[in-house]
Scaffold this motif. Sequence first.
Motif, PDB file in Angstrom:
ATOM      1  N   ILE A 121       0.719  -1.361   0.013  1.00  0.00           N
ATOM      2  CA  ILE A 121      -0.023  -0.009  -0.010  1.00  0.00           C
ATOM      3  C   ILE A 121       0.902   1.172   0.074  1.00  0.00           C
ATOM      4  O   ILE A 121       1.808   1.323   0.785  1.00  0.00           O
ATOM      5  CB  ILE A 121      -1.031  -0.107   1.075  1.00  0.00           C
ATOM      6  CG1 ILE A 121      -2.019  -1.306   1.095  1.00  0.00           C
ATOM      7  CG2 ILE A 121      -1.864   1.189   1.142  1.00  0.00           C
ATOM      8  CD1 ILE A 121      -2.643  -1.562   2.427  1.00  0.00           C
ATOM      9  N   THR A 122       0.661   2.115  -0.857  1.00  0.00           N
ATOM     10  CA  THR A 122       1.580   3.438  -1.183  1.00  0.00           C
ATOM     11  C   THR A 122       0.433   4.638  -1.344  1.00  0.00           C
ATOM     12  O   THR A 122      -0.811   4.315  -1.770  1.00  0.00           O
ATOM     13  CB  THR A 122       2.462   3.131  -2.067  1.00  0.00           C
ATOM     14  OG1 THR A 122       3.409   4.187  -2.195  1.00  0.00           O
ATOM     15  CG2 THR A 122       2.057   3.062  -3.456  1.00  0.00           C
ATOM     16  N   LEU A 123       1.247   5.619  -1.195  1.00  0.00           N
ATOM     17  CA  LEU A 123       0.269   6.709  -1.549  1.00  0.00           C
ATOM     18  C   LEU A 123       0.606   7.259  -2.944  1.00  0.00           C
ATOM     19  O   LEU A 123       1.431   6.740  -3.464  1.00  0.00           O
ATOM     20  CB  LEU A 123       0.808   8.237  -0.598  1.00  0.00           C
ATOM     21  CG  LEU A 123       0.682   8.044   0.742  1.00  0.00           C
ATOM     22  CD1 LEU A 123       1.403   8.997   1.735  1.00  0.00           C
ATOM     23  CD2 LEU A 123      -0.792   7.777   1.180  1.00  0.00           C
ATOM     24  N   ARG A 124      -0.491   7.642  -3.834  1.00  0.00           N
ATOM     25  CA  ARG A 124      -0.346   7.992  -5.132  1.00  0.00           C
ATOM     26  C   ARG A 124       0.898   8.803  -5.381  1.00  0.00           C
ATOM     27  O   ARG A 124       1.114   9.869  -4.955  1.00  0.00           O
ATOM     28  CB  ARG A 124      -1.737   8.497  -5.495  1.00  0.00           C
ATOM     29  CG  ARG A 124      -2.025   8.703  -7.151  1.00  0.00           C
ATOM     30  CD  ARG A 124      -3.258   9.220  -7.491  1.00  0.00           C
ATOM     31  NE  ARG A 124      -4.291   8.728  -6.726  1.00  0.00           N
ATOM     32  CZ  ARG A 124      -4.940   7.301  -6.985  1.00  0.00           C
ATOM     33  NH1 ARG A 124      -4.185   6.615  -7.991  1.00  0.00           N
ATOM     34  NH2 ARG A 124      -5.750   6.946  -6.409  1.00  0.00           N
ATOM     35  N   GLY A 125       1.353   8.410  -6.541  1.00  0.00           N
ATOM     36  CA  GLY A 125       2.834   8.958  -6.798  1.00  0.00           C
ATOM     37  C   GLY A 125       4.045   8.812  -6.310  1.00  0.00           C
ATOM     38  O   GLY A 125       5.083   9.172  -6.781  1.00  0.00           O
TER      39      GLY A 125
END
Length: 108
Positions: free
Chosen positions: A75-79
Amino acid sequence: MTTTLLPLAYGYVRDDLLDDHDPGSSEDRLREIAGSLGYELGTVFHEPAPQNVTLPPAFVDLVQECRRAAAHAVITLRGHMSQMAVCRMVLLSILDVRAGAAVHEVTA
């Protein structure tokens, strides 16, 4: 009483892209999102500002840990997997092929 264990996911963020420069708040957000997606969030891997290396070091650690723990979600933040020496599609492919992990990009 039976307790159900949720599947494990790991987090990945680039510290240079965090608005508030508070890693704790981004980790809290990823933990909240992981829970809503049905995962238990393990370690969040923090990448310093991108450098001219083939693969970012924290990303390499993330792939190795996903393989070791048989975790199939990141899970990562957009960009946060963009604008590095290696293109985003290559990073996603490496996670898929080498670790069998899918990436969930979410908004902060």
